[in-house]
Scaffold this active site. Structure first.
Site, PDB file in Angstrom:
ATOM      1  N   ASP A 321      16.668  26.545  78.787  1.00  0.00           N
ATOM      2  CA  ASP A 321      16.883  25.610  77.699  1.00  0.00           C
ATOM      3  C   ASP A 321      15.810  24.532  77.840  1.00  0.00           C
ATOM      4  O   ASP A 321      15.264  24.356  78.923  1.00  0.00           O
ATOM      5  CB  ASP A 321      18.293  25.058  77.889  1.00  0.00           C
ATOM      6  CG  ASP A 321      18.531  23.796  77.137  1.00  0.00           C
ATOM      7  OD1 ASP A 321      18.447  23.843  75.916  1.00  0.00           O
ATOM      8  OD2 ASP A 321      18.809  22.771  77.772  1.00  0.00           O
ATOM      9  N   ASP A 509      21.762  22.937  80.371  1.00  0.00           N
ATOM     10  CA  ASP A 509      22.495  21.711  80.673  1.00  0.00           C
ATOM     11  C   ASP A 509      23.551  21.374  79.628  1.00  0.00           C
ATOM     12  O   ASP A 509      24.506  20.688  79.917  1.00  0.00           O
ATOM     13  CB  ASP A 509      21.517  20.528  80.717  1.00  0.00           C
ATOM     14  CG  ASP A 509      21.000  20.192  79.324  1.00  0.00           C
ATOM     15  OD1 ASP A 509      20.406  21.088  78.705  1.00  0.00           O
ATOM     16  OD2 ASP A 509      21.226  19.074  78.847  1.00  0.00           O
ATOM     17  N   ASP A 513      24.948  25.340  75.812  1.00  0.00           N
ATOM     18  CA  ASP A 513      24.506  26.364  76.753  1.00  0.00           C
ATOM     19  C   ASP A 513      25.667  27.046  77.467  1.00  0.00           C
ATOM     20  O   ASP A 513      25.474  28.050  78.152  1.00  0.00           O
ATOM     21  CB  ASP A 513      23.581  25.744  77.817  1.00  0.00           C
ATOM     22  CG  ASP A 513      22.322  25.167  77.200  1.00  0.00           C
ATOM     23  OD1 ASP A 513      21.786  25.805  76.282  1.00  0.00           O
ATOM     24  OD2 ASP A 513      21.891  24.085  77.629  1.00  0.00           O
TER      25      ASP A 513
HETATM   26  P1  ADP Z   1      18.455  22.361  73.498  1.00  0.00           P
HETATM   27  O1  ADP Z   1      18.860  21.728  74.747  1.00  0.00           O
HETATM   28  O2  ADP Z   1      18.651  23.823  73.439  1.00  0.00           O
HETATM   29  O3  ADP Z   1      17.056  21.998  73.082  1.00  0.00           O
HETATM   30  P2  ADP Z   1      20.123  20.456  72.066  1.00  0.00           P
HETATM   31  O4  ADP Z   1      21.404  20.289  72.763  1.00  0.00           O
HETATM   32  O5  ADP Z   1      19.115  19.382  72.238  1.00  0.00           O
HETATM   33  O6  ADP Z   1      19.482  21.883  72.350  1.00  0.00           O
HETATM   34  O7  ADP Z   1      20.423  20.575  70.528  1.00  0.00           O
HETATM   35  C1  ADP Z   1      19.449  21.036  69.617  1.00  0.00           C
HETATM   36  C2  ADP Z   1      19.313  20.121  68.447  1.00  0.00           C
HETATM   37  O8  ADP Z   1      20.575  19.894  67.835  1.00  0.00           O
HETATM   38  C3  ADP Z   1      18.764  18.785  68.794  1.00  0.00           C
HETATM   39  O9  ADP Z   1      17.349  18.744  68.787  1.00  0.00           O
HETATM   40  C4  ADP Z   1      19.355  17.891  67.700  1.00  0.00           C
HETATM   41  O10 ADP Z   1      18.596  17.959  66.553  1.00  0.00           O
HETATM   42  C5  ADP Z   1      20.688  18.550  67.420  1.00  0.00           C
HETATM   43  N1  ADP Z   1      21.796  17.925  68.159  1.00  0.00           N
HETATM   44  C6  ADP Z   1      22.590  18.466  69.092  1.00  0.00           C
HETATM   45  N2  ADP Z   1      23.514  17.595  69.519  1.00  0.00           N
HETATM   46  C7  ADP Z   1      23.282  16.450  68.865  1.00  0.00           C
HETATM   47  C8  ADP Z   1      23.883  15.152  68.859  1.00  0.00           C
HETATM   48  N3  ADP Z   1      24.918  14.834  69.640  1.00  0.00           N
HETATM   49  N4  ADP Z   1      23.360  14.238  68.027  1.00  0.00           N
HETATM   50  C9  ADP Z   1      22.325  14.520  67.253  1.00  0.00           C
HETATM   51  N5  ADP Z   1      21.716  15.711  67.201  1.00  0.00           N
HETATM   52  C10 ADP Z   1      22.189  16.662  67.984  1.00  0.00           C
HETATM   53 MG    MG Z   2      19.871  21.167  76.538  1.00  0.00          MG
END
Ligand code: ADP
Ligand code: MG
Length: 627
Positions: A321, A509, A513
Site C-alpha cells: 500500500d 496500514d 487494507d
Molecule cells: P492507500 O493507503 O491505499 O493509498 P488511502 O487509505 O489513503 O489508500 O485511501 C485512498 C484515498 O481515499 C485517499 O487518497 C483519499 O482520497 C480517500 N480517503 C480515504 N479515507 C479518507 C478520509 N478519512 N478522508 C478523506 N479521504 C479519504
Molecule cells: Mg494506507
C-alpha cells in the site's frame, strides 16, 4: 508441587554419586545406586505416577521410569541411575531454553502500565490507567511508563520507545508529538492529552497479539505432535514384543535357555524404551519457533504464531500500500482549490469538521490545518468508508470528503477541473478540492532492494491514491507495477490474482487494507500508524513502522525454519540409527541409548536457542538510500 532439590542439585548429586560408585563393589554399589535412583529420579517417578493416574501412559516420564527401574531390576544399577541423570540434564537444558525465550516475550508483557497521573480540576491525581478517559490531560515524569496513547501538550522529554518499537535510540518528544503507551520517559516532564483509553492503547494491543501468537502452531510443530502420537506407541509396542514375546519364541525354537534369553532381550527392550522417547523433537521444534517469535519480538516485529512466521520465509511477490506504508502518512496541506463562489476558509472548515471522527492520516492533517474562527463542533452523524472517505451530517446538511469515487457514487457532479487528494461536497454540491503532500519513508528504497536481494521477483504498488501521484512514488522506489485509484475491493481483486501462482507478501496500514492483509499469503501491518482493523487482520506487525524490518522478518523466518528442519532431520536420523543398532544387537548397552537420546535432545535444544538471536538489520545509512 515444589521440589525439594533443584534440577542442578540433582545433577551434581548424581554425577558425584556415580563417580563414587565406580570405585565400589558389591552391596555398597547397590545401596548407593538405590539412593541415587531416589534422589535423582523422584520428580520423574512422581510425574510418571501422575501420568498413570491421568491414563496418559506413554509420556516420556513413564518411559524413563520403566527403563530405569527395569535396568535396576535386571542388575544394571549404574545404568538405571544414568538414564535418570541424563534425562534430568536434558530437562535442565529445556527449562533454561524456554525461560530464555520467554524472557524476551515477557519483556513485552511488562509494558502494560497500571497507573497514571491525571490533571483533574487543577490537581494531580494518581488513578488506575483504566480510568483515564480520552481527552483528559495526563502528567508524565521521568522514569514513568506512558499509561495510554497520548499527544504531548507541553514540556519536553526524552522517551525510550524500545519496549514498543524495538528501536534502541530514545526519541525527543515535545508539543504535538504522539506517544504510544508502554514507552518510558527517560528525563524531563510532559503534559499530554490522552487519545485512547488504556484498553485501546498500543500496549494492550501488543499484549493481545502476543497472547494470540502462542495458539498458532506452525506446520512443523503440528507434524511433531502427530508424529509422536504414532511413533511412541509403535516403539513401545515393538519393545514389548522384543522383550516379552521374542525370547519365548526363541526358547521354543531351542535357541537358548528361557531365563538367559529374557535377561538379554529384556535389556534390549528397555534400551529401546529410552530411545523411544521423542523428547528431542517434541521439545526442540516448538522451541525453535518460540525462539524465532521471541527474537523477532525483541527486534520490534510481532508474529502472531509459528505458522505465520514460516509463511513469510519465501515471498516471491511483494505488494504494498502507499499512503502510510511507503509514505510516512504525515500529510501537510499544500493547496486549496475552492469551487466558484466558495470561500477557502469554509472549504477547509467543512473538510476538518467532517473528518473529526476519522483516524486516517489525511483526517489528522485536515484537522491540524484548520485554524479558522468557526468552531469545529462535532457533526451529528458520521460514517467512514474505507479507501473512499467520510460522510458527515451537520445541522441537517450532508458533507462528503473523500476521493472521486465517493463523490460520484453519491451523485455529485464534478467539474473537469476537480483534482486533488480529497474532494469536498455539501448537499450534493461540489465545494472544492484540497491537495495534501506526504513524504516517502527514507528507508523505503533500501527495504525494497534488500527484499529483492532476498529473492523477491516482483514489487507491486496497490493504492487508493490518484495515479498521477502514485506512479511518481512507484517509479522512484523501483516498483515493477503500480495500480492506483483502487477501492478496497479493487485491492482485494489484485491480491487474489497475485497470490494465485505466487507467494504474496502484502504490507499495509489502513482500514481499507484489512481484507487484503487477511487474504494475502502473509500480511504485515504497520503497528504505529496502522489502523486497528489492519493490525487485527495481519499475520505480523512491524511495531516501529520501520520498513527495514521487512527484510529482517524474512531473514528471521528463514533462520527459524532452517533450525527447525535441522532439528527434525538430525533427531530422526540419530533415533532410527540407534534403534537399528540396538535391535540388531550391535549395541545393547543402555549408556549408548541414553547418550543418543539425551545427547540429541541437548544438541537440538541448543540449536533451537539460536533462533532467539535475530539477524540484526543493518541500519539504513543516509545516502545509501539514494544509491
Ligand atoms: P492507500 O493507503 O491505499 O493509498 P488511502 O487509505 O489513503 O489508500 O485511501 C485512498 C484515498 O481515499 C485517499 O487518497 C483519499 O482520497 C480517500 N480517503 C480515504 N479515507 C479518507 C478520509 N478519512 N478522508 C478523506 N479521504 C479519504
Ligand atoms: Mg494506507
Amino acid at each position: 508441587m515444589k521440589l525439594l532439590i533443584s534440577e542442578r542439585g540433582r545433577i551434581l548429586l548424581g554425577v558425584l554419586g556415580l563417580a563414587v560408585s565406580f570405585h565400589l563393589k558389591g552391596l555398597p554399589v547397590l545401596f548407593l545406586t538405590a539412593a541415587l535412583m531416589i534422589f535423582v529420579g523422584y520428580p520423574v517417578f512422581l510425574d510418571a505416577l501422575r501420568g498413570i493416574l491421568r491414563r496418559d501412559l506413554l509420556d516420556e516420564k513413564f518411559l524413563m521410569t520403566v527403563a530405569s527401574l527395569g535396568a535396576f531390576l535386571l542388575g544394571e544399577y549404574v545404568e538405571g541411575v544414568g538414564v535418570l541423570l541424563f534425562f534430568t540434564v536434558g530437562e535442565y537444558f529445556e527449562h533454561r531454553a524456554v525461560a530464555r525465550s520467554r524472557g524476551s516475550i515477557r519483556a513485552l508483557m511488562d509494558i502494560r502500565p497500571d497507573s497514571a497521573t491525571v490533571l483533574r480540576f487543577g490537581e494531580e491525581l494518581r488513578v488506575d490507567a483504566d480510568e483515564v478517559a480520552v481527552g483528559e490531560t495526563i502528567v508524565l515524569v521521568a522514569g514513568e511508563r506512558i499509561p495510554v496513547d497520548c499527544r504531548v501538550l507541553s514540556g519536553d522529554a526524552l522517551v525510550d520507545t524500545s519496549a514498543v518499537s524495538g528501536e534502541s535510540i530514545p526519541v525527543r518528544a515535545s508539543c504535538g508529538r504522539e506517544l504510544l503507551s508502554g514507552c518510558v520517559i527517560l528525563d524531563g516532564r510532559l503534559t499530554a492529552e490522552a487519545i485512547a483509553e488504556a484498553d485501546d492503547s498500543a500496549a494492550a494491543r501488543i499484549l493481545e497479539l502476543v497472547e494470540e501468537a502462542s495458539d498458532n502452531k506452525a506446520k512443523q510443530e503440528a507434524f511433531i505432535t502427530k508424529f509422536s502420537r504414532v511413533y511412541t506407541p509403535l516403539v513401545v509396542g515393538f519393545a514389548a514384543l522384543f522383550g516379552g514375546v521374542l525370547p519365548l519364541i526363541l526358547a521354543l525354537c531351542g535357541v537358548g535357555e528361557v531365563g538367559a534369553l529374557y535377561l538379554e532381550y529384556g535389556k534390549r527392550a528397555l534400551t529401546f524404551l529410552v530411545v523411544s522417547c521423542p523428547c528431542a523433537l517434541v521439545i526442540s521444534v516448538p522451541l525453535s519457533f518460540f525462539g524465532g517469535i521471541g527474537g523477532a519480538a525483541s527486534a520490534g516485529i510481532l508474529f502472531k504464531g509459528g505458522n505465520r512466521l514460516s509463511a513469510i520465509a519465501h515471498p516471491t511477490v511483494v505488494a504494498m500500500d502507499k499512503t502510510g506504508t511507503l509514505t510516512k502518512g504525515e500529510f501537510s496541506l499544500l493547496s486549496l482549490s475552492p469551487a466558484c463562489g466558495v470561500e477557502q476558509e469554509y472549504l477547509l472548515w467543512a473538510a476538518a469538521m467532517a473528518e473529526q471522527g476519522s483516524r486516517h492520516p489525511i483526517a489528522l492533517a485536515l484537522r491540524r490545518a484548520y485554524t479558522g474562527e468557526k468552531p469545529l463542533s462535532p457533526p451529528d452523524a458520521l460514517h467512514e468508508y474505507a479507501g473512499r472517505g467520510v460522510v458527515a451530517e451537520f445541522a441537517g446538511r450532508a458533507f462528503l470528503v473523500g476521493n472521486r469515487a465517493l463523490l460520484t457514487e453519491n451523485g455529485v457532479a464534478l467539474p473537469d477541473s476537480a483534482e486533488g487528494t480529497v474532494l469536498v461536497a455539501e448537499e450534493g454540491r461540489y465545494l472544492g478540492a484540497l491537495t495534501l503532500g506526504d513524504a516517502v519513508r527514507p528507508e523505503a528504497k533500501e527495504a525494497i532492494s534488500r527484499l529483492r536481494a532476498l529473492g523477491v521477483r516482483r514489487f507491486v504498488m496497490l493504492t487508493g491514491d490518484s495515479p498521477a501521484h502514485a506512479e511518481g512514488v512507484a517509479h522512484a522506489l523501483g516498483f515493477d507495477e503500480c495500480f492506483a485509484a483502487l477501492l478496497p475491493e479493487g485491492k482485494y481483486a489484485h491480491v487474489e490474482a497475485l497470490s494465485e501462482h505466487e507467494s504474496l507478501l502484502f504490507v499495509g496500514d489502513g482500514m481499507n487494507d484489512a481484507p487484503v492483509l487477511a487474504r494475502a499469503d502473509v500480511g504485515v501491518a504497520m503497528g504505529g500508524i496502522g489502523s486497528d482493523a489492519a493490525i487485527e487482520a495481519a499475520d505480523a506487525v512491524i511495531l516501529s513502522d520501520d520498513l527495514l524490518h521487512l527484510p529482517q522478518a524474512v531473514r528471521i523466518a528463514r533462520k527459524t525454519l532452517r533450525i527447525a528442519q535441522e532439528n527434525i532431520v538430525f533427531a530422526l536420523v540419530v533415533k532410527l540409527a540407534t534403534l537399528a543398532l540396538i535391535a540388531s544387537g550391535v549395541f545393547s548397552n543402555m549408556w549408548f541409548a541414553v547418550f543418543a537420546d539425551v545427547g540429541v535432545a541437548v544438541i537440538a535444544i541448543l540449536n533451537a536457542m539460536r533462533a532467539m538471536h535475530t539477524p540484526r538489520s543493518k541500519p539504513c545509512l543516509e545516502g545509501e538510500t539514494n544509491g
